[in-house]
Write a protein that holds these residues in place. Structure first.
Motif, PDB file in Angstrom:
ATOM      1  N   UNK A  14      55.385  65.826  32.173  1.00 18.55           N
ATOM      2  CA  UNK A  14      56.061  64.533  32.371  1.00 18.55           C
ATOM      3  C   UNK A  14      57.492  64.574  31.841  1.00 18.55           C
ATOM      4  N   UNK A  15      58.393  63.996  32.629  1.00 17.65           N
ATOM      5  CA  UNK A  15      59.808  64.024  32.284  1.00 17.65           C
ATOM      6  C   UNK A  15      60.548  65.223  32.835  1.00 17.65           C
ATOM      7  N   UNK A  16      59.825  66.175  33.381  1.00 17.96           N
ATOM      8  CA  UNK A  16      60.439  67.378  33.922  1.00 17.96           C
ATOM      9  C   UNK A  16      60.967  67.194  35.332  1.00 17.96           C
ATOM     10  N   UNK A  17      61.457  68.303  35.889  1.00 18.19           N
ATOM     11  CA  UNK A  17      62.071  68.276  37.214  1.00 18.19           C
ATOM     12  C   UNK A  17      61.527  69.398  38.084  1.00 18.19           C
ATOM     13  N   UNK A  18      61.545  69.145  39.370  1.00 22.60           N
ATOM     14  CA  UNK A  18      61.239  70.161  40.373  1.00 22.60           C
ATOM     15  C   UNK A  18      62.135  69.919  41.575  1.00 22.60           C
ATOM     16  N   UNK A  19      62.427  70.991  42.304  1.00 23.29           N
ATOM     17  CA  UNK A  19      63.125  70.856  43.570  1.00 23.29           C
ATOM     18  C   UNK A  19      62.266  71.464  44.670  1.00 23.29           C
ATOM     19  N   UNK A  63      59.239  53.430  44.364  1.00 21.80           N
ATOM     20  CA  UNK A  63      58.649  54.117  43.218  1.00 21.80           C
ATOM     21  C   UNK A  63      59.443  55.342  42.780  1.00 21.80           C
ATOM     22  N   UNK A  64      60.327  55.844  43.637  1.00 12.89           N
ATOM     23  CA  UNK A  64      61.074  57.063  43.287  1.00 12.89           C
ATOM     24  C   UNK A  64      62.585  56.839  43.228  1.00 12.89           C
ATOM     25  N   UNK A  65      63.047  55.643  43.563  1.00  9.30           N
ATOM     26  CA  UNK A  65      64.486  55.369  43.540  1.00  9.30           C
ATOM     27  C   UNK A  65      65.064  55.633  42.158  1.00  9.30           C
ATOM     28  N   UNK A  66      66.191  56.326  42.155  1.00  5.54           N
ATOM     29  CA  UNK A  66      66.840  56.646  40.895  1.00  5.54           C
ATOM     30  C   UNK A  66      66.324  57.910  40.240  1.00  5.54           C
ATOM     31  N   UNK A  67      65.221  58.445  40.737  1.00  7.38           N
ATOM     32  CA  UNK A  67      64.647  59.674  40.153  1.00  7.38           C
ATOM     33  C   UNK A  67      64.664  60.840  41.148  1.00  7.38           C
ATOM     34  N   UNK A  68      64.467  60.530  42.431  1.00 11.85           N
ATOM     35  CA  UNK A  68      64.409  61.567  43.456  1.00 11.85           C
ATOM     36  C   UNK A  68      65.672  61.499  44.325  1.00 11.85           C
ATOM     37  N   UNK A  69      66.082  62.658  44.808  1.00  9.52           N
ATOM     38  CA  UNK A  69      67.224  62.735  45.718  1.00  9.52           C
ATOM     39  C   UNK A  69      66.876  63.658  46.880  1.00  9.52           C
ATOM     40  N   UNK A  70      67.018  63.138  48.095  1.00 10.35           N
ATOM     41  CA  UNK A  70      66.816  63.953  49.286  1.00 10.35           C
ATOM     42  C   UNK A  70      68.187  64.433  49.771  1.00 10.35           C
ATOM     43  N   UNK A  71      68.231  65.686  50.216  1.00  8.15           N
ATOM     44  CA  UNK A  71      69.478  66.227  50.746  1.00  8.15           C
ATOM     45  C   UNK A  71      69.136  67.278  51.803  1.00  8.15           C
ATOM     46  N   UNK A  86      59.905  63.221  36.249  1.00  4.96           N
ATOM     47  CA  UNK A  86      58.600  63.157  36.907  1.00  4.96           C
ATOM     48  C   UNK A  86      57.559  62.479  36.035  1.00  4.96           C
ATOM     49  N   UNK A  87      56.673  61.767  36.701  1.00  7.09           N
ATOM     50  CA  UNK A  87      55.599  61.026  36.042  1.00  7.09           C
ATOM     51  C   UNK A  87      54.248  61.528  36.553  1.00  7.09           C
ATOM     52  N   UNK A  88      53.198  61.330  35.789  1.00  9.85           N
ATOM     53  CA  UNK A  88      51.870  61.751  36.273  1.00  9.85           C
ATOM     54  C   UNK A  88      51.518  61.140  37.628  1.00  9.85           C
ATOM     55  N   UNK A  89      51.992  59.938  37.878  1.00  7.60           N
ATOM     56  CA  UNK A  89      51.679  59.292  39.157  1.00  7.60           C
ATOM     57  C   UNK A  89      52.429  59.907  40.336  1.00  7.60           C
ATOM     58  N   UNK A  90      53.322  60.841  40.085  1.00  6.34           N
ATOM     59  CA  UNK A  90      53.982  61.583  41.156  1.00  6.34           C
ATOM     60  C   UNK A  90      53.129  62.752  41.636  1.00  6.34           C
ATOM     61  N   UNK A  91      52.025  63.003  40.961  1.00  6.28           N
ATOM     62  CA  UNK A  91      51.127  64.094  41.348  1.00  6.28           C
ATOM     63  C   UNK A  91      50.580  63.845  42.752  1.00  6.28           C
ATOM     64  N   UNK A  92      50.783  64.815  43.625  1.00  5.31           N
ATOM     65  CA  UNK A  92      50.375  64.679  45.031  1.00  5.31           C
ATOM     66  C   UNK A  92      50.692  65.973  45.767  1.00  5.31           C
ATOM     67  N   UNK A  93      50.213  66.050  46.981  1.00  4.51           N
ATOM     68  CA  UNK A  93      50.690  67.070  47.913  1.00  4.51           C
ATOM     69  C   UNK A  93      51.882  66.472  48.643  1.00  4.51           C
ATOM     70  N   UNK A  94      52.980  67.197  48.646  1.00  7.33           N
ATOM     71  CA  UNK A  94      54.205  66.733  49.283  1.00  7.33           C
ATOM     72  C   UNK A  94      54.395  67.451  50.621  1.00  7.33           C
ATOM     73  N   UNK A  95      54.685  66.651  51.649  1.00  5.06           N
ATOM     74  CA  UNK A  95      54.804  67.164  53.000  1.00  5.06           C
ATOM     75  C   UNK A  95      56.198  66.898  53.555  1.00  5.06           C
TER      76      UNK A  95
END
Length: 121
Positions: A14-19, A63-71, A86-95
């Motif tokens: 939690x609090x970390x980042x991924x791209x 739920x992701x505004x201000x934390x996620x950026x699409x480019x 990142x928060x635990x509630x962001x856990x998911x499969x991303x498509x």
């Protein structure tokens, strides 16, 4: 053949980042809007972020505004999702999704295979 291949998922605290990255092929990437969706266990797939063909137009789930950026990088046929705080509630499969590609004589929506993101300590 249209292909969307996601990468970059994994386990993060939690609090970390991924791209996340989504490499596209088989269609005119620069002419198409693209989106990221996610699906958590037991929940419906939801739109996370979307970007227009030129990259100037974006929108995000509240739920992701201000934390996620699409480019996107049209020279590399790749769309990205930078995920911070990142928060635990962001856990998911991303498509990765190309929602409206003109292919084989008709408009079609294409999906990648998904990449797992797990946020846990």
């Amino acid at each position: 053949q249209v292909q969307l291949v996601e990468s970059g998922g994994g386990l993060v605290q939690p609090g970390g980042s991924l791209r996340l990255s989504c490499a596209a092929s088989g269609f005119t990437f620069s002419s198409n809007a693209l989106s990221w969706y996610r699906q958590a266990p037991g929940k419906e797939r939801e739109l996370v972020a979307a970007i227009g063909s030129a990259g100037g137009s974006t929108n995000y789930a509240n739920s992701v505004k201000g934390r996620f950026t699409i480019s996107r990088d049209n020279a590399k046929n790749t769309v990205y999702l930078q995920m911070n705080s990142l928060k635990p509630e962001d856990t998911a499969v991303y498509y990765c999704n190309a929602p409206a590609v003109y292919y084989s004589g008709r408009w079609r929506s294409f999906w990648g295979q998904g990449t797992q993101v797990t946020v846990s300590s």
